[in-house]
Design a protein around this motif. Structure first.
Motif, PDB file in Angstrom:
ATOM      1  N   TYR A 149     -10.419   3.891   9.253  1.00  0.00           N
ATOM      2  CA  TYR A 149     -10.496   2.735   8.663  1.00  0.00           C
ATOM      3  C   TYR A 149     -11.995   2.609   8.271  1.00  0.00           C
ATOM      4  O   TYR A 149     -12.964   3.299   8.669  1.00  0.00           O
ATOM      5  CB  TYR A 149     -10.403   1.779   9.905  1.00  0.00           C
ATOM      6  CG  TYR A 149      -8.948   1.448   9.971  1.00  0.00           C
ATOM      7  CD1 TYR A 149      -8.218   2.281  10.779  1.00  0.00           C
ATOM      8  CD2 TYR A 149      -8.111   0.353   9.373  1.00  0.00           C
ATOM      9  CE1 TYR A 149      -6.720   2.303  10.918  1.00  0.00           C
ATOM     10  CE2 TYR A 149      -6.784   0.210   9.617  1.00  0.00           C
ATOM     11  CZ  TYR A 149      -6.000   1.154  10.508  1.00  0.00           C
ATOM     12  OH  TYR A 149      -4.686   1.034  10.622  1.00  0.00           O
TER      13      TYR A 149
ATOM     14  N   GLN B 176     -12.888  -5.498   6.934  1.00  0.00           N
ATOM     15  CA  GLN B 176     -12.242  -4.138   7.364  1.00  0.00           C
ATOM     16  C   GLN B 176     -11.189  -3.776   6.282  1.00  0.00           C
ATOM     17  O   GLN B 176     -10.622  -4.987   6.118  1.00  0.00           O
ATOM     18  CB  GLN B 176     -12.138  -3.918   8.637  1.00  0.00           C
ATOM     19  CG  GLN B 176     -11.171  -2.970   9.290  1.00  0.00           C
ATOM     20  CD  GLN B 176      -9.699  -3.455   9.425  1.00  0.00           C
ATOM     21  OE1 GLN B 176      -9.533  -4.206  10.062  1.00  0.00           O
ATOM     22  NE2 GLN B 176      -8.664  -2.673   8.913  1.00  0.00           N
TER      23      GLN B 176
ATOM     24  N   TYR C  36      -8.306  -0.667   4.918  1.00  0.00           N
ATOM     25  CA  TYR C  36      -7.647   0.971   4.872  1.00  0.00           C
ATOM     26  C   TYR C  36      -7.549   1.323   3.444  1.00  0.00           C
ATOM     27  O   TYR C  36      -7.829   2.501   3.262  1.00  0.00           O
ATOM     28  CB  TYR C  36      -6.161   0.866   5.525  1.00  0.00           C
ATOM     29  CG  TYR C  36      -5.730   1.986   5.971  1.00  0.00           C
ATOM     30  CD1 TYR C  36      -4.696   2.658   4.826  1.00  0.00           C
ATOM     31  CD2 TYR C  36      -6.206   3.082   6.794  1.00  0.00           C
ATOM     32  CE1 TYR C  36      -4.236   3.795   5.199  1.00  0.00           C
ATOM     33  CE2 TYR C  36      -5.825   4.397   6.966  1.00  0.00           C
ATOM     34  CZ  TYR C  36      -4.596   4.761   6.041  1.00  0.00           C
ATOM     35  OH  TYR C  36      -4.231   6.083   6.285  1.00  0.00           O
TER      36      TYR C  36
ATOM     37  N   ARG D 184     -11.985   5.840  13.544  1.00  0.00           N
ATOM     38  CA  ARG D 184     -10.780   5.845  13.874  1.00  0.00           C
ATOM     39  C   ARG D 184     -10.666   5.580  15.334  1.00  0.00           C
ATOM     40  O   ARG D 184     -11.662   5.654  16.270  1.00  0.00           O
ATOM     41  CB  ARG D 184     -10.037   6.955  13.715  1.00  0.00           C
ATOM     42  CG  ARG D 184     -10.439   8.423  14.221  1.00  0.00           C
ATOM     43  CD  ARG D 184      -9.990   9.682  13.859  1.00  0.00           C
ATOM     44  NE  ARG D 184     -10.527   9.814  12.709  1.00  0.00           N
ATOM     45  CZ  ARG D 184     -11.108  11.302  12.412  1.00  0.00           C
ATOM     46  NH1 ARG D 184     -10.934  12.230  13.251  1.00  0.00           N
ATOM     47  NH2 ARG D 184     -11.646  11.626  11.447  1.00  0.00           N
TER      48      ARG D 184
ATOM     49  N   GLN E 254      -9.284  -0.845  18.061  1.00  0.00           N
ATOM     50  CA  GLN E 254     -10.137  -1.104  16.645  1.00  0.00           C
ATOM     51  C   GLN E 254     -11.495  -0.784  17.047  1.00  0.00           C
ATOM     52  O   GLN E 254     -12.684  -1.738  17.055  1.00  0.00           O
ATOM     53  CB  GLN E 254      -9.857  -2.561  16.567  1.00  0.00           C
ATOM     54  CG  GLN E 254      -8.466  -3.021  16.024  1.00  0.00           C
ATOM     55  CD  GLN E 254      -8.441  -4.402  15.879  1.00  0.00           C
ATOM     56  OE1 GLN E 254      -8.339  -5.467  16.417  1.00  0.00           O
ATOM     57  NE2 GLN E 254      -8.144  -4.531  14.356  1.00  0.00           N
TER      58      GLN E 254
END
Lengths: 110, 113
Positions: free
Chosen positions: A32, A49, A51, A92, B98
């Motif tokens: 990410y 954030q 992807y 990740r 996360q």
């Protein structure tokens, strides 16, 4: 390892849109992309954030092309208070392959 | 409001001293991290911990060790401080999944003379 590369510094006038790009050529499928903002004498603060494609929140937008080898943080209509260092992070789950860039120092000029 | 606190904002130590930097988080996060920040080098990961008593080396672990006896607390130890360890040290935490969304403390500026 998804090493990241960013410009060292950028200047912008107040009210302009600023785009900061981060290169991450070796990004993996499960990585990410995150961007952080750091003011002097403070720790970095998470701002956005993503992807893939585009993500927008109240602070910024993040554009990620289909190949994901780069990402662009977009700050609309910057003000003096946006003067800070901006870092991109590729990471990740597992934390053993996270990599912060060296950061981009943004200076907003009146 | 989520919070990561570090024991000191500024610290001055002598070469050869043992130095403890402590970090506490109140978010019940599984992961905790120690970074050092130097001009032109950005943030470099020293160690991270994914659970109590568990640790993994980061990019620059040499000269450092860590301890995590409780979930909320993560300590960085400089066994014998050297002048090249003069730096800003930042602690962070995240959930187990996360990892990309980390919450940072204010940092400790360590000077070794």
């Amino acid at each position: 390892l998804a090493k990241t590369t960013q410009p060292i510094s950028m200047d912008s006038y107040e009210g302009q849109e600023v785009n900061i790009t981060c290169s991450h050529n070796n990004i993996a499928t499960n990585d990410y992309i995150t961007w952080y903002q750091q003011f002097p004498s403070q720790g970095p603060r998470f701002i956005i954030q993503g992807y893939k494609t585009k993500v927008t929140n109240e602070v910024a937008s993040l554009f990620i092309p289909a190949d994901r080898k780069s990402s662009t943080l977009s700050l609309p209509r910057v003000s003096l208070s946006d003067t800070a260092v901006y870092y991109c992070l590729v990471a990740r789950t597992g934390a053993n392959n996270l990599f912060f860039g060296t950061g981009t120092r943004l200076t907003v000029i009146p | 409001d989520v919070k990561v606190t570090q024991s000191s904002r500024y610290l001055v130590k002598r070469t050869g001293e043992k130095v403890f930097l402590e970090c506490v988080q109140d978010m019940d996060h599984e992961n905790m991290f120690w970074y050092r920040q130097d001009p032109g080098l950005g943030l470099r990961l020293i160690y991270f911990s994914y659970d109590v008593k568990m640790k993994e080396k980061g990019d620059i672990p040499e000269g450092y060790s860590v301890s995590r006896e409780k979930k909320e607390r993560f300590s960085l130890i400089l066994e014998s401080a050297s002048t090249n360890q003069t730096s800003m040290y930042l602690c962070a935490s995240s959930t187990q999944v996360q990892v990309w969304e980390q919450y940072f403390g204010p940092g400790t500026r360590l000077t070794v003379t």
